[in-house]
Design an enzyme around this catalytic site. Sequence first.
Site, PDB file in Angstrom:
ATOM      1  CD  GLU A   1       2.190  58.220   9.434  1.00 13.13           C
ATOM      2  OE1 GLU A   1       1.037  57.974   8.503  1.00 13.13           O
ATOM      3  OE2 GLU A   1       1.529  59.128  10.290  1.00 13.13           O
TER       4      GLU A   1
ATOM      5  CG  HIS B   1      -2.005  55.601   7.864  1.00 13.44           C
ATOM      6  ND1 HIS B   1      -3.474  55.293   7.639  1.00 13.44           N
ATOM      7  CD2 HIS B   1      -1.810  56.506   8.593  1.00 13.44           C
ATOM      8  CE1 HIS B   1      -3.823  56.055   8.426  1.00 13.44           C
ATOM      9  NE2 HIS B   1      -2.928  56.734   8.929  1.00 13.44           N
TER      10      HIS B   1
ATOM     11  CD  GLU C   1      -5.876  57.862  10.797  1.00 17.15           C
ATOM     12  OE1 GLU C   1      -5.186  57.534  11.732  1.00 17.15           O
ATOM     13  OE2 GLU C   1      -5.395  58.764  10.025  1.00 17.15           O
TER      14      GLU C   1
END
Length: 490
Positions: free
Chosen positions: A256, A259, A285
């Site tokens: 995460e 991201h 991704e």
Amino acid sequence: MSAYQDLTAHLRETAALEKIAQRLSWDQETVMPRGAADDRAEETGALEAILHARRTDPRISDWLVRAEARNETEARVLDMVARDYNRAMRIPARLAAEIARLTSLSQGIWADARAAEDPSAFLPTFEEVVRLKREEAQALSDGRDPYDALLEAYEPGTSAKDIGKVFDRMRPRLVDLCDRVAGSSVKPAALDHTFPEQAQMRLSRICASAFGYDWTRGRMDIAVHPFSTGSGNDVRITTRVVERDPFNNIYSTIHETGHACYEQAIDPAYNFTPLGAGVSMGVHESQSRIYENQLGRSRAFTGWLYQRMTEMFGDFGVSDADAFFATVNRVAPGYIRTEADELHYNLHIMMRFDLERDLISGKLEVTDLEEAWNTRFKADFGLTVDKPSHGFLQDVHWPVGLFGYFPTYALGNLYAGCLMKAIRGAVPDLDGALAEGHTAPATDWLRENLQRHGGLRPPVETITTACGTAPDETALLDYLEEKFSAIYKL
């Protein structure tokens, strides 16, 4: 004001409202009281109705006709606005609001059913979600494959046919490598220790910081299914904790963080514009997967992580850094996609890709999904699904209507392989830095060559510009072959 200025002023206000919607979603998945689910569904539906009205405002068509782009950036903005406007105009306002309301409600029903291992409590709601998404796909398709119309929202410029061809090329090498690893005499040990929650969370913060997460513009919370949300100056991450499996926490956090760092790195001038977010979920991704895998599971970085684990937890049953590297990268078929090793992960995605295409086309009905899942899972992984939370109830994506999202995970892996090859060519002493916990040589390269550009270029062009060559699956498969052949002495 010019037509372009009028348009961008309208877009800025719309983007601000979209960020509010993101905060509502974050709140729902982290701290919202359970009893507020019905209210939140109504709030989400009402806000989506306002957003849909703004996205279909007839003035946008007029502005697009009159606006003149003065440079590459403005031309790209106009292209993206025209694409999104044409898409929004095909979706009835009623349908947009109903999907938002129902998927907000569905999320809580799914979470309860998953916890209770009770699919029957979720299926009626899920049937309605699928019905609405089929209706949306038909509205958007304009004679195309309806699934492609949904895929377009997450990976513009691709199609199910294109992705199917990529998967057909990847599968034989992945299956062969999995089979050879399974036949190896090398058997890395799994962890067998208890890792307290508070200590795991401290370590996950250290890892997020090591990868460059800006805590002044973000925060980390616990969620059932880890996610990142936001853009610009408010980009939040979540993780989860399993006391017998710290890798779940560590690598969810690093994933995460990838991201989030993408969003935090985008040129501030693009904030509140169509360029101010990641260009596609496949490219997004690529950032989360390269942070998590090529960097985070490398021999160099896991050596640093082993020292941090030892400092945090004492003797946890792994003898040295080499054994720890093998344990981190241990290959074994398993039920849970988010916990899958790098070899099996794409096989999880390929299965979901086939199933959700059948759901949207009507070839597969919701009432038959569990059986179809279990049959396919047995064929692909050799395991009999033992409970729904290990099967079709494990992911949040379908309950919240994200059909077309799953294949972007595999595209992200493919893109990450290409990016890592380019980084290796540009940063000759990368492993030396990673061994010290310094990821900046790699993350700075990604920030400069990809992340800061946001949505400036289409997805494939974004990767091609960063790498110098068009993306394909070879770099990923070669990386996997080299890495796991060394670990398993193939």
